[in-house]
Scaffold this motif. Structure first.
Motif, PDB file in Angstrom:
ATOM      1  N   GLY A   1      10.305   4.257  -9.761  1.00 54.29           N
ATOM      2  CA  GLY A   1      10.058   4.833  -8.438  1.00 54.29           C
ATOM      3  C   GLY A   1       8.897   5.817  -8.474  1.00 54.29           C
ATOM      4  N   LYS A   2       8.882   6.661  -9.501  1.00 60.25           N
ATOM      5  CA  LYS A   2       7.792   7.631  -9.652  1.00 60.25           C
ATOM      6  C   LYS A   2       6.464   6.924  -9.928  1.00 60.25           C
ATOM      7  CE  LYS A   2      10.746  11.310 -11.352  1.00 60.25           C
ATOM      8  NZ  LYS A   2      11.141  12.098 -12.513  1.00 60.25           N
ATOM      9  N   PHE A   3       6.518   5.894 -10.755  1.00 63.03           N
ATOM     10  CA  PHE A   3       5.304   5.154 -11.089  1.00 63.03           C
ATOM     11  C   PHE A   3       4.718   4.483  -9.845  1.00 63.03           C
ATOM     12  CE2 PHE A   3       3.375   1.061 -12.334  1.00 63.03           C
ATOM     13  CZ  PHE A   3       2.283   1.550 -13.038  1.00 63.03           C
ATOM     14  N   VAL A   4       5.554   3.765  -9.104  1.00 61.15           N
ATOM     15  CA  VAL A   4       5.106   3.086  -7.884  1.00 61.15           C
ATOM     16  C   VAL A   4       4.582   4.107  -6.887  1.00 61.15           C
ATOM     17  CG1 VAL A   4       5.936   1.772  -5.879  1.00 61.15           C
ATOM     18  CG2 VAL A   4       6.491   1.003  -8.198  1.00 61.15           C
ATOM     19  N   ASN A   5       5.278   5.215  -6.739  1.00 59.41           N
ATOM     20  CA  ASN A   5       4.830   6.270  -5.832  1.00 59.41           C
ATOM     21  C   ASN A   5       3.449   6.777  -6.249  1.00 59.41           C
ATOM     22  OD1 ASN A   5       4.976   8.240  -3.737  1.00 59.41           O
ATOM     23  ND2 ASN A   5       5.668   9.739  -5.229  1.00 59.41           N
ATOM     24  N   GLY A   6       3.257   7.012  -7.527  1.00 58.36           N
ATOM     25  CA  GLY A   6       1.981   7.528  -8.017  1.00 58.36           C
ATOM     26  C   GLY A   6       0.824   6.588  -7.752  1.00 58.36           C
ATOM     27  N   VAL A   7       1.046   5.309  -7.992  1.00 60.30           N
ATOM     28  CA  VAL A   7      -0.018   4.322  -7.772  1.00 60.30           C
ATOM     29  C   VAL A   7      -0.342   4.218  -6.286  1.00 60.30           C
ATOM     30  CG1 VAL A   7      -0.662   1.888  -7.960  1.00 60.30           C
ATOM     31  CG2 VAL A   7       0.541   3.007  -9.856  1.00 60.30           C
ATOM     32  N   LEU A   8       0.681   4.040  -5.473  1.00 61.57           N
ATOM     33  CA  LEU A   8       0.446   3.868  -4.036  1.00 61.57           C
ATOM     34  C   LEU A   8      -0.097   5.147  -3.396  1.00 61.57           C
ATOM     35  CD1 LEU A   8       3.486   1.638  -3.036  1.00 61.57           C
ATOM     36  CD2 LEU A   8       1.112   0.929  -3.446  1.00 61.57           C
ATOM     37  N   ALA A   9       0.300   6.304  -3.918  1.00 63.58           N
ATOM     38  CA  ALA A   9      -0.204   7.571  -3.379  1.00 63.58           C
ATOM     39  C   ALA A   9      -1.708   7.705  -3.591  1.00 63.58           C
ATOM     40  CB  ALA A   9       0.524   8.748  -4.012  1.00 63.58           C
ATOM     41  N   LYS A  10      -2.236   7.083  -4.649  1.00 61.69           N
ATOM     42  CA  LYS A  10      -3.684   7.086  -4.875  1.00 61.69           C
ATOM     43  C   LYS A  10      -4.400   6.172  -3.881  1.00 61.69           C
ATOM     44  CE  LYS A  10      -5.400   6.988  -9.028  1.00 61.69           C
ATOM     45  NZ  LYS A  10      -5.656   6.563 -10.428  1.00 61.69           N
ATOM     46  N   ILE A  11      -3.714   5.139  -3.416  1.00 66.97           N
ATOM     47  CA  ILE A  11      -4.319   4.144  -2.533  1.00 66.97           C
ATOM     48  C   ILE A  11      -4.243   4.562  -1.067  1.00 66.97           C
ATOM     49  CG2 ILE A  11      -4.124   1.747  -1.734  1.00 66.97           C
ATOM     50  CD1 ILE A  11      -3.156   1.059  -4.605  1.00 66.97           C
ATOM     51  N   VAL A  12      -3.176   5.224  -0.678  1.00 71.33           N
ATOM     52  CA  VAL A  12      -2.960   5.578   0.738  1.00 71.33           C
ATOM     53  C   VAL A  12      -4.153   6.299   1.374  1.00 71.33           C
ATOM     54  CG1 VAL A  12      -1.550   6.996   2.297  1.00 71.33           C
ATOM     55  CG2 VAL A  12      -0.446   5.461   0.662  1.00 71.33           C
ATOM     56  N   PRO A  13      -4.775   7.271   0.707  1.00 72.14           N
ATOM     57  CA  PRO A  13      -5.894   7.960   1.360  1.00 72.14           C
ATOM     58  C   PRO A  13      -7.100   7.065   1.680  1.00 72.14           C
ATOM     59  CG  PRO A  13      -5.089   9.252  -0.497  1.00 72.14           C
ATOM     60  CD  PRO A  13      -4.415   7.910  -0.563  1.00 72.14           C
ATOM     61  N   VAL A  14      -7.218   5.948   0.984  1.00 72.74           N
ATOM     62  CA  VAL A  14      -8.359   5.055   1.211  1.00 72.74           C
ATOM     63  C   VAL A  14      -7.949   3.724   1.847  1.00 72.74           C
ATOM     64  CG1 VAL A  14      -9.762   6.104  -0.610  1.00 72.74           C
ATOM     65  CG2 VAL A  14      -8.269   4.161  -1.157  1.00 72.74           C
ATOM     66  N   ILE A  15      -6.722   3.653   2.337  1.00 73.36           N
ATOM     67  CA  ILE A  15      -6.211   2.374   2.851  1.00 73.36           C
ATOM     68  C   ILE A  15      -7.036   1.858   4.026  1.00 73.36           C
ATOM     69  CG2 ILE A  15      -4.433   3.254   4.431  1.00 73.36           C
ATOM     70  CD1 ILE A  15      -4.098   0.230   2.068  1.00 73.36           C
ATOM     71  N   ASP A  16      -7.509   2.730   4.889  1.00 76.44           N
ATOM     72  CA  ASP A  16      -8.312   2.256   6.023  1.00 76.44           C
ATOM     73  C   ASP A  16      -9.608   1.605   5.547  1.00 76.44           C
ATOM     74  OD1 ASP A  16      -6.452   3.015   7.958  1.00 76.44           O
ATOM     75  OD2 ASP A  16      -7.326   5.024   8.158  1.00 76.44           O
ATOM     76  N   ASN A  17     -10.258   2.193   4.567  1.00 76.23           N
ATOM     77  CA  ASN A  17     -11.475   1.590   4.005  1.00 76.23           C
ATOM     78  C   ASN A  17     -11.168   0.260   3.333  1.00 76.23           C
ATOM     79  OD1 ASN A  17     -12.950   3.823   4.836  1.00 76.23           O
ATOM     80  ND2 ASN A  17     -12.814   4.833   2.849  1.00 76.23           N
ATOM     81  N   LEU A  18     -10.051   0.203   2.618  1.00 72.34           N
ATOM     82  CA  LEU A  18      -9.657  -1.037   1.951  1.00 72.34           C
ATOM     83  C   LEU A  18      -9.356  -2.138   2.966  1.00 72.34           C
ATOM     84  CD1 LEU A  18      -7.402   0.357  -0.909  1.00 72.34           C
ATOM     85  CD2 LEU A  18      -9.661  -0.702  -1.148  1.00 72.34           C
ATOM     86  N   ARG A  19      -8.753  -1.769   4.093  1.00 75.31           N
ATOM     87  CA  ARG A  19      -8.471  -2.758   5.146  1.00 75.31           C
ATOM     88  C   ARG A  19      -9.769  -3.375   5.660  1.00 75.31           C
ATOM     89  NH1 ARG A  19      -4.095   1.084   8.063  1.00 75.31           N
ATOM     90  NH2 ARG A  19      -2.251   0.345   6.937  1.00 75.31           N
ATOM     91  N   VAL A  20     -10.781  -2.552   5.854  1.00 75.07           N
ATOM     92  CA  VAL A  20     -12.078  -3.049   6.337  1.00 75.07           C
ATOM     93  C   VAL A  20     -12.693  -3.975   5.296  1.00 75.07           C
ATOM     94  CG1 VAL A  20     -14.435  -2.375   6.963  1.00 75.07           C
ATOM     95  CG2 VAL A  20     -12.483  -1.083   7.862  1.00 75.07           C
ATOM     96  N   GLU A  21     -12.721  -3.539   4.040  1.00 75.07           N
ATOM     97  CA  GLU A  21     -13.271  -4.360   2.965  1.00 75.07           C
ATOM     98  C   GLU A  21     -12.508  -5.673   2.834  1.00 75.07           C
ATOM     99  OE1 GLU A  21     -13.327  -2.151  -0.709  1.00 75.07           O
ATOM    100  OE2 GLU A  21     -14.320  -0.452   0.258  1.00 75.07           O
ATOM    101  N   PHE A  22     -11.197  -5.583   2.926  1.00 79.08           N
ATOM    102  CA  PHE A  22     -10.350  -6.763   2.791  1.00 79.08           C
ATOM    103  C   PHE A  22     -10.641  -7.749   3.907  1.00 79.08           C
ATOM    104  CE2 PHE A  22      -6.381  -9.068   2.061  1.00 79.08           C
ATOM    105  CZ  PHE A  22      -6.276  -8.985   0.692  1.00 79.08           C
ATOM    106  N   ALA A  23     -10.749  -7.250   5.141  1.00 74.26           N
ATOM    107  CA  ALA A  23     -11.022  -8.102   6.290  1.00 74.26           C
ATOM    108  C   ALA A  23     -12.391  -8.762   6.178  1.00 74.26           C
ATOM    109  CB  ALA A  23     -10.919  -7.295   7.590  1.00 74.26           C
ATOM    110  N   GLN A  24     -13.366  -8.050   5.641  1.00 75.77           N
ATOM    111  CA  GLN A  24     -14.711  -8.608   5.496  1.00 75.77           C
ATOM    112  C   GLN A  24     -14.737  -9.714   4.449  1.00 75.77           C
ATOM    113  OE1 GLN A  24     -16.999  -5.109   4.630  1.00 75.77           O
ATOM    114  NE2 GLN A  24     -17.289  -4.620   6.810  1.00 75.77           N
ATOM    115  N   GLY A  25     -13.828  -9.646   3.493  1.00 77.41           N
ATOM    116  CA  GLY A  25     -13.783 -10.642   2.419  1.00 77.41           C
ATOM    117  C   GLY A  25     -13.064 -11.919   2.797  1.00 77.41           C
ATOM    118  N   GLU A  26     -12.437 -11.948   3.948  1.00 80.36           N
ATOM    119  CA  GLU A  26     -11.681 -13.150   4.332  1.00 80.36           C
ATOM    120  C   GLU A  26     -12.544 -14.194   4.956  1.00 80.36           C
ATOM    121  OE1 GLU A  26      -8.018 -12.617   6.416  1.00 80.36           O
ATOM    122  OE2 GLU A  26      -7.137 -11.745   4.656  1.00 80.36           O
TER     123      GLU A  26
END
Length: 142
Positions: free
Chosen positions: A117-142
């Motif tokens: 639980g702590k491990f998953v939280n730590g990984v996802l907590a690093k991603i959450v602040p940049v999730i909007d940017n990742l969504r844009v990048e992800f959408a452009q790659g489709e």
């Protein structure tokens, strides 16, 4: 229909694909054949097929956010919880990120190790602040 239970069923399907090298369609059908749970079969299908379809791109994002961790050496459940959570955060924008994060942590605690639980939280907590940017990048790659 419970989204939580549907996520648990989807995790089972992803686990079968990842560990047993099951076919995506067969894994989905196998988990949907289980009786006694109220699930949303369309949501289960989407989580399993979508995560599987985008697994290479999802893994790249995870690799950049798990310094010192090789995805192949990560606990199987943890790896698949992270993949599914990231897929849902990227493509199911109607679901609050905090809900996806909480569900992922709960599944890791329930189905993996006490530290998961702590491990998953730590990984996802690093991603959450940049999730909007990742969504844009992800959408452009489709």
């Amino acid at each position: 229909m419970s989204r939580r239970t549907s996520r648990e069923f989807a995790l089972q399907g992803l686990f079968q694909i990842d560990v047993a090298k099951a076919d995506v369609h067969e894994a989905i059908e196998h988990v949907l054949e289980q009786e006694g749970a109220e699930i949303d079969p369309l949501f289960v299908r989407d989580l399993v097929s979508g995560t599987s379809k985008h697994v290479d791109r999802i893994d790249e994002i995870l690799k950049t956010n798990t310094t010192g961790w090789d995805l192949k050496r990560m606990a199987n459940v943890d790896r698949n919880v992270l993949r599914m959570a990231l897929y849902e955060m990227l493509l199911h924008t109607e679901t609050p990120t905090s809900v996806v994060l909480d569900e992922a942590i709960d599944m890791a605690k329930a189905f993996s190790t006490p530290e998961s639980g702590k491990f998953v939280n730590g990984v996802l907590a690093k991603i959450v602040p940049v999730i909007d940017n990742l969504r844009v990048e992800f959408a452009q790659g489709e």
